[in-house]
Design a protein around this motif. Structure first.
Motif, short mmCIF file in Angstrom:
data_model
loop_
_atom_site.label_atom_id
_atom_site.label_comp_id
_atom_site.label_asym_id
_atom_site.label_seq_id
_atom_site.Cartn_x
_atom_site.Cartn_y
_atom_site.Cartn_z
N SER A 136 0.85 -1.20 0.00
CA SER A 136 0.00 0.00 0.00
C SER A 136 0.88 1.24 0.00
CB SER A 136 -0.93 0.01 1.21
OG SER A 136 -0.20 0.15 2.40
N GLU A 137 0.27 2.35 -0.44
CA GLU A 137 0.99 3.62 -0.44
C GLU A 137 -0.02 4.75 -0.28
OE1 GLU A 137 3.03 3.30 -4.19
OE2 GLU A 137 1.21 3.57 -5.35
N SER A 138 0.42 5.82 0.39
CA SER A 138 -0.45 6.98 0.53
C SER A 138 -0.24 7.89 -0.68
CB SER A 138 -0.17 7.72 1.83
OG SER A 138 1.14 8.23 1.83
N VAL A 139 -1.33 8.45 -1.16
CA VAL A 139 -1.29 9.29 -2.35
C VAL A 139 -1.97 10.62 -2.05
CG1 VAL A 139 -1.99 9.50 -4.78
CG2 VAL A 139 -1.39 7.25 -3.85
N SER A 140 -1.25 11.70 -2.29
CA SER A 140 -1.83 13.05 -2.26
C SER A 140 -1.73 13.57 -3.68
CB SER A 140 -1.05 13.97 -1.33
OG SER A 140 -1.10 13.51 -0.02
N GLN A 141 -2.83 14.06 -4.19
CA GLN A 141 -2.76 14.59 -5.56
C GLN A 141 -3.67 15.78 -5.72
OE1 GLN A 141 -3.58 10.83 -7.54
NE2 GLN A 141 -5.52 11.60 -8.29
N ALA A 142 -3.31 16.58 -6.70
CA ALA A 142 -4.07 17.80 -6.99
C ALA A 142 -4.11 18.00 -8.49
CB ALA A 142 -3.42 19.00 -6.30
N TYR A 143 -5.10 18.74 -8.91
CA TYR A 143 -5.28 19.04 -10.34
C TYR A 143 -5.10 20.53 -10.53
CZ TYR A 143 -6.67 14.27 -10.68
OH TYR A 143 -6.64 12.91 -10.63
N LEU A 144 -4.34 20.87 -11.55
CA LEU A 144 -4.01 22.28 -11.79
C LEU A 144 -4.98 22.95 -12.75
CD1 LEU A 144 -0.13 21.94 -12.03
CD2 LEU A 144 -1.56 22.38 -10.02
N ASN A 145 -5.90 22.18 -13.32
CA ASN A 145 -6.95 22.76 -14.15
C ASN A 145 -8.27 22.13 -13.74
OD1 ASN A 145 -6.18 20.27 -15.17
ND2 ASN A 145 -6.41 20.84 -17.30
N SER A 146 -9.37 22.73 -14.16
CA SER A 146 -10.66 22.31 -13.61
C SER A 146 -11.59 21.66 -14.63
CB SER A 146 -11.36 23.50 -12.97
OG SER A 146 -11.64 24.47 -13.94
N SER A 147 -11.23 21.59 -15.88
CA SER A 147 -12.12 21.00 -16.87
C SER A 147 -11.81 19.52 -17.03
CB SER A 147 -11.95 21.70 -18.23
OG SER A 147 -12.71 21.01 -19.21
N VAL A 148 -12.81 18.67 -16.82
CA VAL A 148 -12.59 17.23 -16.99
C VAL A 148 -12.75 16.82 -18.45
CG1 VAL A 148 -13.23 16.63 -14.63
CG2 VAL A 148 -14.99 16.68 -16.41
N ASP A 149 -13.17 17.74 -19.30
CA ASP A 149 -13.35 17.44 -20.72
C ASP A 149 -12.11 17.77 -21.55
OD1 ASP A 149 -15.97 16.49 -20.41
OD2 ASP A 149 -16.71 18.55 -20.33
N GLU A 150 -11.08 18.31 -20.91
CA GLU A 150 -9.84 18.64 -21.61
C GLU A 150 -8.70 17.87 -20.95
OE1 GLU A 150 -9.41 22.87 -21.58
OE2 GLU A 150 -11.39 23.21 -22.42
N TRP A 151 -7.48 18.24 -21.27
CA TRP A 151 -6.32 17.63 -20.63
C TRP A 151 -6.33 17.95 -19.15
CZ3 TRP A 151 -2.57 14.43 -22.53
CH2 TRP A 151 -2.58 14.22 -23.91
N ALA A 152 -6.13 16.94 -18.33
CA ALA A 152 -5.96 17.14 -16.89
C ALA A 152 -4.47 17.19 -16.60
CB ALA A 152 -6.61 15.99 -16.12
#
Length: 166
Positions: free
Chosen positions: A23-39
């Protein structure tokens, strides 16, 4: 070109736990907000390794995915700057010689558990474990990027029940 082919399922019960190999802990964030384009995703694994990933849907089953190591301190700073974050524990499993993961989400997505398997081709057949529930492959509202922007805890009771009943 990086292409990821995966199938995703809601986890129906806890029977997967005896098959965990790591197992591993994962912290992640998205720098843009549109799920219909490149994330653009920034991720830190076990508070140790940083990654930046560019991801875009090719179809419901396959995604373009390009992932690169970045300095941990840069990953921390980018995650702090983002409004769209998730944390989870990722469990690695080996089932029928295949690598599965179960993501157990925390904080604002806390009751959600999603199983994933990466495939070699879109036509590859798999045996779905009995602890997998409804298949959610291609459901954008349950993608990590969407969950970072609109966590389960912010949904109406009606919408939460809808997801639980999938």
């Amino acid at each position: 070109m990086g292409i990821e082919i995966e199938r995703r399922f809601l986890v129906a019960n806890e029977d997967w736990k005896d098959q965990v190999i790591r197992s591993e802990s994962v912290s992640q964030a998205y720098l843009n907000s549109s799920v219909d384009e490149w994330a653009t995703r920034v991720r830190i694994i076990d508070n140790n390794k940083g990654y930046i990933t560019l991801k875009s849907s090719l179809n419901g089953l396959a995604n373009y995915e390009f992932e690169y190591s970045i300095p941990r301190k840069d990953a921390i700073e980018l995650i702090q700057l983002s409004k769209y974050k998730i944390t989870k524990i990722r469990y690695q499993l080996k089932i029928n010689k295949k690598n599965w993961v179960v993501d157990v989400f925390e904080e604002s997505n806390s009751y959600l558990k999603i199983a994933e398997i990466e495939l070699n081709s879109e036509s590859e057949e798999i045996q779905v474990p009995s602890w997998c529930g409804k298949e959610i492959t291609g459901i954008k509202s349950l993608s990590n990027a969407s969950l970072a922007k609109a966590p389960i805890s912010e949904l109406s009771v009606k919408d939460r029940i809808k997801i639980k009943s999938l």
